[in-house]
Design an enzyme around this catalytic site. Structure first.
Site, short mmCIF file in Angstrom:
data_model
loop_
_atom_site.label_atom_id
_atom_site.label_comp_id
_atom_site.label_asym_id
_atom_site.label_seq_id
_atom_site.Cartn_x
_atom_site.Cartn_y
_atom_site.Cartn_z
N TYR A 11 0.82 -1.22 0.00
CA TYR A 11 0.00 0.00 0.00
C TYR A 11 0.86 1.28 0.00
O TYR A 11 0.81 2.08 -0.93
CB TYR A 11 -0.92 -0.07 1.21
CG TYR A 11 -1.71 1.17 1.52
CD1 TYR A 11 -2.33 1.90 0.50
CD2 TYR A 11 -1.85 1.61 2.83
CE1 TYR A 11 -3.07 3.03 0.81
CE2 TYR A 11 -2.59 2.73 3.13
CZ TYR A 11 -3.19 3.44 2.12
OH TYR A 11 -3.91 4.56 2.42
N ILE A 12 1.68 1.46 1.01
CA ILE A 12 2.46 2.70 1.09
C ILE A 12 3.60 2.65 0.07
O ILE A 12 3.90 3.64 -0.61
CB ILE A 12 3.00 2.94 2.52
CG1 ILE A 12 1.84 2.89 3.53
CG2 ILE A 12 3.71 4.28 2.61
CD1 ILE A 12 2.27 2.92 4.99
N ASP A 51 11.96 -13.06 -1.23
CA ASP A 51 11.65 -12.93 0.19
C ASP A 51 12.90 -12.46 0.93
O ASP A 51 14.00 -12.94 0.65
CB ASP A 51 11.23 -14.32 0.72
CG ASP A 51 10.48 -14.20 2.01
OD1 ASP A 51 11.07 -13.67 2.99
OD2 ASP A 51 9.31 -14.61 2.07
N ALA A 74 8.80 -3.32 3.46
CA ALA A 74 8.26 -4.69 3.58
C ALA A 74 8.26 -5.16 5.02
O ALA A 74 9.32 -5.33 5.62
CB ALA A 74 9.12 -5.63 2.73
N THR A 117 6.98 3.15 13.26
CA THR A 117 5.57 3.35 13.60
C THR A 117 5.40 4.06 14.94
O THR A 117 6.25 3.90 15.84
CB THR A 117 4.84 1.98 13.66
OG1 THR A 117 3.56 2.17 14.27
CG2 THR A 117 5.60 0.97 14.49
N TYR A 141 4.12 -5.93 17.43
CA TYR A 141 4.34 -5.14 16.21
C TYR A 141 5.22 -3.92 16.54
O TYR A 141 6.28 -3.72 15.94
CB TYR A 141 3.00 -4.70 15.61
CG TYR A 141 3.14 -3.63 14.57
CD1 TYR A 141 3.93 -3.83 13.44
CD2 TYR A 141 2.49 -2.39 14.72
CE1 TYR A 141 4.07 -2.82 12.49
CE2 TYR A 141 2.63 -1.40 13.78
CZ TYR A 141 3.43 -1.61 12.67
OH TYR A 141 3.58 -0.62 11.73
N PHE A 169 2.05 7.54 11.71
CA PHE A 169 0.78 7.40 12.41
C PHE A 169 -0.12 6.62 11.45
O PHE A 169 0.37 5.68 10.84
CB PHE A 169 0.31 8.78 12.92
CG PHE A 169 1.13 9.16 14.15
CD1 PHE A 169 2.51 9.39 14.05
CD2 PHE A 169 0.57 9.19 15.41
CE1 PHE A 169 3.30 9.65 15.18
CE2 PHE A 169 1.34 9.44 16.54
CZ PHE A 169 2.69 9.67 16.42
N ARG A 276 -10.03 -4.45 20.78
CA ARG A 276 -9.05 -5.31 20.12
C ARG A 276 -7.77 -5.25 20.96
O ARG A 276 -7.33 -4.14 21.31
CB ARG A 276 -8.80 -4.77 18.71
CG ARG A 276 -7.89 -5.59 17.85
CD ARG A 276 -7.87 -5.08 16.41
NE ARG A 276 -7.20 -3.80 16.29
CZ ARG A 276 -7.09 -3.12 15.16
NH1 ARG A 276 -7.63 -3.60 14.04
NH2 ARG A 276 -6.46 -1.97 15.12
N GLY A 278 -4.15 -4.86 22.28
CA GLY A 278 -2.95 -4.16 21.81
C GLY A 278 -3.18 -2.74 21.33
O GLY A 278 -2.24 -2.06 20.94
#
Ligand code: UDP
Length: 323
Positions: A11-12, A51, A74, A117, A141, A169, A276, A278
């Site tokens: 996506y990004i 990979d 990735a 992140t 994560y 964010f 949810r 976390g």
């Protein structure tokens, strides 16, 4: 510059590759297509399906591309999944990322740009969040991304590898060509837009008892084209360190749902569900450092505008990249 981009089919990454090509850079994309889509890779870029676990081939690919910079998108990026399968996150986001960092050092790459992140901070002591806050992640994560930030700091000190770690964010929105399509969607805005498209009956609101004004989690949504532009600024020599990327304004889950209703003109049914695991209650950026040091300026500060770009893409691609 010759730029080697991992996760360029995601996506990004897909938006950043396209912006890099527009800016005249030569781009090589590495992606294993586990989450990414081949048709999301800008045709102007070279593509290598590989990979990051494959250490020797990764080293060879970086060398062959004559990369001057590596941009590393990735990774696995789902908070909820990381709480049930932490090993998946540490092996890929740390172990496999080290393969890439080693390849970069061996090939004499000058700059390493890393997708970190805001989840590295955990619940913050103050809002808006600047880069000086303590980092106390509450999910694997965030921890995995923090661990690799530390690897980069040591590689900078010991190998002279200049790095930029961007603490994103919530990435949102779409470019005209490239948008958000995860095989299993868990993100708020695309899920709400699937309701608007008639592909889903309602949205689950995951927790309405948080210590926030309406009881739902608050996040800072930032347009992917703005994120992509920051990566291009970061390629300049001398830029090094940690930067938050956000808009500086927070929206609750209920506010995002309401904004989607406004943009689409469609009523979005919802159900209140348990939290949810976390999820911190409130994450809002101060991106002053990126604004001052990179000369970065978000072009999409308004949530409705961000959602409007996502809605345009989803309407054109109701089945994402499967169309
Ligand atoms: N969320 C929600 N319902 C959903 C998906 C997400 O209420 O179906 C909430 C989630 O709990 C979080 C916010 O929306 O508070 C943003 O979640 P997302 O997965 O989009 O991004 P994250 O903040 O986890 O990176």
């Amino acid at each position: 510059m010759n730029v080697f981009v991992t996760g360029g089919a995601g996506y990004i990454g897909s938006v950043c590759v396209s912006e890099l090509c527009n800016a005249g850079h030569q781009v090589t994309v590495l992606d294993n297509l586990s989450e990414g889509h081949r048709s999301a890779v800008d045709p102007r870029a070279q593509f290598v399906q590989l990979d990051l676990e494959d250490r020797d081939r990764v080293a060879e690919a970086v060398k062959t591309s004559q990369a001057e910079a590596v941009i590393h998108f990735a990774a696995y990026a789902l908070v909820g999944e990381s709480m049930t399968n932490p090993s998946k996150y540490f092996r890929n986001n740390v172990g496999n990322a080290i393969n890439l960092a080693d390849a970069a050092v061996a090939a004499g790459v000058r700059k390493f740009v890393f997708s970190s992140t805001c989840a590295t901070y955990g619940p913050p002591d103050k809002i808006p969040m600047d880069e000086g806050l303590p980092q106390r992640p509450i999910n694997p994560y965030g921890e995995s991304k923090l661990m690799f930030e530390k690897v980069l700091r040591w590689y900078h000190e010991l190998h002279g590898l200049e790095f930029v770690a961007f603490r994103y964010f919530n990435a949102a929105g779409a470019s005209p060509e490239f948008g958000e399509h995860h095989r299993i969607e868990t993100h708020l805005i695309p899920l709400v837009l699937q309701v608007a498209l008639g592909k889903r009956s309602h949205i689950d609101i995951l927790g309405s008892d948080y210590p926030t004004p309406d009881g739902t989690c608050i996040r800072d949504y930032i347009h992917i084209t703005d994120l992509a532009q920051a990566h291009i600024q970061a390629l300049r020599p001398g830029i090094c360190g940690y930067f938050n990327l956000g808009n500086g304004e927070g929206f609750s889950v209920r506010e995002v749902v309401a904004a989607c209703e406004k943009v689409t003109g469609i009523k979005i049914p919802f159900q209140d569900r348990p939290r949810r695991a976390g999820d911190p209650p409130r994450l809002v950026a101060s991106a002053q450092k990126a604004i001052q040091e990179l000369g970065w300026k978000p072009q999409y500060p308004r949530i409705e505008e961000i959602i409007r770009t996502a809605w345009a893409w989803h309407q054109r691609h109701p089945n994402g990249y499967l169309d």
